[in-house]
Design an enzyme around this catalytic site. Structure first.
Site, PDB file in Angstrom:
ATOM      1  N   HIS A 156       0.924  -1.209  -0.058  1.00 36.35           N
ATOM      2  CA  HIS A 156       0.101   0.087   0.046  1.00 36.35           C
ATOM      3  C   HIS A 156       0.903   1.278   0.029  1.00 36.35           C
ATOM      4  CE1 HIS A 156      -3.498  -2.633   0.368  1.00 36.35           C
ATOM      5  NE2 HIS A 156      -3.279  -2.836   1.800  1.00 36.35           N
ATOM      6  N   ASP A 190      -2.526 -10.592  -2.265  1.00 32.55           N
ATOM      7  CA  ASP A 190      -3.250 -10.239  -1.126  1.00 32.55           C
ATOM      8  C   ASP A 190      -4.839  -9.880  -1.313  1.00 32.55           C
ATOM      9  OD1 ASP A 190      -2.207  -9.026   1.768  1.00 32.55           O
ATOM     10  OD2 ASP A 190      -3.909  -7.806   0.929  1.00 32.55           O
ATOM     11  N   HIS A 192      -6.203  -7.380  -0.291  1.00 35.61           N
ATOM     12  CA  HIS A 192      -6.520  -5.973  -0.720  1.00 35.61           C
ATOM     13  C   HIS A 192      -5.561  -5.688  -1.931  1.00 35.61           C
ATOM     14  CE1 HIS A 192      -7.002  -6.616   3.719  1.00 35.61           C
ATOM     15  NE2 HIS A 192      -8.118  -5.955   3.505  1.00 35.61           N
TER      16      HIS A 192
HETATM   17 ZN   LIG Z   1      -4.113  -7.358   3.035  1.00 31.75          ZN
END
Ligand SMILES: [Zn+2]
Length: 338
Positions: A156, A190, A192
């Site tokens: 991220h 992942d 996300h």
């Molecule tokens: Zn994650």
């Protein structure tokens, strides 16, 4: 298969509980996550452990403009203190890019839930160096597949801002390092979307980025990860997102990953980097997919079919009862040992 472990993993033990967007989160990024994985891999002599090396700072700082901000802020904190930015100036961030005051944290971070603590800089740097240690083995042709046991995660963290419990992007740092020898594909598995990784390379046609993840319409990171994001400028066509509905099972997941693998084969990279999160498991406390522990072997095997030297960087995965076995099954499938 070589497993790269961090030299300072026990220094990082954050716990977050908060509401973000429509979701409530409770995340424990504890050293026990790494212990579970190591215990599972140690039971198989196919895995050989190496401690990560130090690398010149420049390899990490050159792509993270907030590198000094994290270093200086962490250095200013006491043992028990933690700092959360609370001022987000939006466009004003372009006027004043200070790195030496915590007040300006909102310039460099997407959210107010990713704390900086006294040891944050040290552990985040070591996490990136864990990925670099693996990348070096791949780049020198000494290994065909390496697993970097990074923590904290990195996917991220982007080229302008960090966030989502990530500080430096481990996979992107490794990919930049590998690029001097040939094209790189990065696949994020992942739960996300790997928004930071996508942003790093969305204008670079020498890197193919792909991610299979939960539909960001109802899941973090909300503002990135949609199918129409295909890269920018000269790099249009080198980003591939496969958002899947919450509740997706292995059949849906494997099918989506198959579409990504086909595109990567056409891209013909010299190296493959996998951002491997295991919060896709049905019993993960923050994920919402329905993958079983046994499914990760097949997922690993899908990547093996590419026949490209591969670096695996650890990302999420928070169920300590299953995490180790999921990683072991994935790496087994990837290397053809199961
Ligand atoms: Zn994650």
């Amino acid at each position: 298969m070589k497993v790269i472990e961090k030299y300072n993993d026990s220094l990082h033990n954050p716990y977050w509980k908060y509401q973000l967007g429509p979701e409530a989160y409770e995340v424990k990024d504890t050293p026990k996550r790494v212990e579970c994985i190591k215990n599972a891999l140690r039971s198989d002599e196919a895995f050989e452990f190496l401690t990560s090396k130090r690398f010149p700072e420049r390899l990490i700082s050159r792509i993270h403009p907030y590198y000094d901000y994290i270093r200086l802020t962490a250095g200013s904190l006491g043992d028990q203190e933690e700092f959360y930015p609370d001022l987000f100036p939006g466009e004003g961030a372009n006027r004043k890019k200070k790195v030496d005051e915590p007040l300006w944290g909102g310039i460099w971070c997407t959210d107010a839930v990713t704390p900086i603590k006294k040891k944050t800089f040290e552990v985040a740097r070591a996490s990136a160096e864990t990925a670099l240690t693996g990348a070096e083995l791949i780049r020198e042709g000494r290994e065909k597949a390496v697993y970097a046991l990074c923590r904290p995660s990195g996917h991220h963290a982007g080229p302008r801002v960090f966030g989502g419990y990530c500080y430096f992007n481990n996979a992107a740092t490794a990919a930049e390092y590998l690029l001097s020898k040939g094209k790189v594909a990065i696949v994020d598995i992942d739960y996300h979307h790997g928004n930071g990784t996508q942003e790093f390379f969305e204008e670079k046609k020498s890197v193919f980025t792909a991610s299979v993840h939960c539909d960001p319409g109802g899941e973090y990171p909300y503002f990135w990860g949609y199918a129409e994001e295909k890269g920018k400028g000269q790099a249009v066509g080198t980003n591939h997102n496969e958002p899947l509905p919450k509740g997706s099972d292995a059949a849906q997941y494997v099918k989506a990953l198959g579409r990504i693998i086909r595109n990567i084969r056409d891209f013909n990279p010299a190296y493959l980097v996998i951002s491997a999160g295991f919060d896709t498991h049905k019993d993960d406390p923050i994920g919402g997919f329905r993958l079983e522990t046994e499914d990760y072997g097949e997922i690993g095997a899908q990547f093996a079919s590419l026949g490209v030297p591969v670096l695996v960087c650890q990302e999420g995965g928070y169920n300590l009862d299953v995490l180790g076995q999921c990683v072991k099954n994935f790496l087994g499938g990837l290397t053809g040992s199961t």
